[in-house]
Design an enzyme around this catalytic site. Structure first.
Site, PDB file in Angstrom:
ATOM      1  N   MET A 139      58.829  43.053  59.839  1.00 13.92           N
ATOM      2  CA  MET A 139      59.100  42.018  58.944  1.00 13.92           C
ATOM      3  C   MET A 139      60.096  40.967  59.316  1.00 13.92           C
ATOM      4  SD  MET A 139      58.736  44.384  55.395  1.00 13.92           S
ATOM      5  CE  MET A 139      59.672  45.791  56.262  1.00 13.92           C
ATOM      6  N   ASP A 169      48.999  50.084  49.087  1.00 15.60           N
ATOM      7  CA  ASP A 169      50.053  49.150  49.664  1.00 15.60           C
ATOM      8  C   ASP A 169      49.305  47.693  49.750  1.00 15.60           C
ATOM      9  OD1 ASP A 169      52.479  50.403  49.140  1.00 15.60           O
ATOM     10  OD2 ASP A 169      52.513  50.931  51.212  1.00 15.60           O
ATOM     11  N   LYS A 204      53.464  45.378  47.924  1.00 16.53           N
ATOM     12  CA  LYS A 204      54.587  44.185  47.774  1.00 16.53           C
ATOM     13  C   LYS A 204      54.316  43.467  49.308  1.00 16.53           C
ATOM     14  CE  LYS A 204      57.696  48.186  48.316  1.00 16.53           C
ATOM     15  NZ  LYS A 204      56.925  48.893  47.428  1.00 16.53           N
TER      16      LYS A 204
END
Length: 260
Positions: free
Chosen positions: A178, A42, A64
């Site tokens: 996030m 990742d 991502k």
């Protein structure tokens, strides 16, 4: 046992890469990386962790970040399956812990449907590493009896739907992965649902990396606290009395701590 014997041909290991600092890898994770023939990783896997991948091992970025997907999850599932069916020793490196917002269940289900063996190697999740960097605890006797982890990651245009009344209850620590882009809404919703505006918060940026920043303040100022953080910087929000932490003498501090 030779290193490559840790992973059988055609087998997949989902390995937690921790928050970024290679010193926070488990010993087992490091051994599995050394045993791999192909590594899918990742974007949030730290560069120091990637440096541990032996020369000659195939590396595939499937990361991502900030809503920009280099690979759709379905494509990642298919890549893992194809590598395993080709008889390769496969490691899937995931930032933090594979089972904490790592979508590991989707990959495991896809592999299991084709009879592929898989295993999980846990890793240190960012909330734990952030609390450690800030000399704080995620739980605190008498003040924080529980810990709730949620994610504020959304597809473009989707509203942030969380159980705000439950999250706003006092007596626990809230970790929001996030959460930078939604910080203003998070603050408004929690305060509107009854959380004290003076509740301590810690915004943790690039946790465990040399560029780590810890920004402390109160819930009512959360939108202001994140204002200077780049879209490119992984950010975790910790909210609750326990994250106020214990002050460390300046001369021994190891990360940048801002008090707002």
């Amino acid at each position: 046992m030779q290193p490559n014997e840790l992973i059988a041909p055609g087998e997949v290991w989902l390995v937690g890469a921790g928050p970024g600092d290679p010193d926070l890898l488990t010993r087992k994770a490091e051994k599995l990386i050394a045993a791999a023939e192909i590594v899918f990783y990742d974007a949030l896997v730290g560069p120091g962790v990637l440096d541990l991948i032996p020369a000659g091992v195939e590396r595939v970025s499937v990361g991502k970040r900030s809503g920009r997907h280099s690979k759709a999850q379905e494509s990642i599932n298919d890549l893992l399956l194809a590598a395993a069916k080709a008889g390769k020793r496969v490691v899937r490196l995931k930032g933090g812990d594979p089972s904490v917002f790592g979508r590991s269940s989707e990959e495991m289900e896809h592999l299991a449907a084709d009879g592929i063996r898989f295993h999980i190697c846990p890793g240190i999740t960012t909330a734990s590493a952030a609390a450690a960097s800030g000399n704080a605890s995620l739980t605190l006797r008498g003040k924080a009896r529980g810990l709730t982890l949620v994610t504020a990651h959304l597809k473009a245009g989707e509203p942030l739907k969380l159980d705000w009344e439950t999250l706003a209850r006092p007596g626990g620590t809230l970790g929001i992965y996030m959460g930078r882009a939604a910080a203003g809404e998070i603050s408004r919703q929690l305060i509107g649902a009854g959380r004290d505006p003076e509740t301590p918060v810690m915004v943790a940026v690039n946790v465990s990396l040399p560029t780590e920043r810890l920004i402390r303040g109160k819930l009512s100022a959360l939108a202001f606290l994140v204002a200077t953080i780049s879209d490119e910087d992984p950010t975790l929000l910790l909210i609750g009395e326990a994250v106020a932490g214990t002050a460390m003498p300046v001369e021994t501090a190891t990360s940048v701590v801002l008090q707002v």
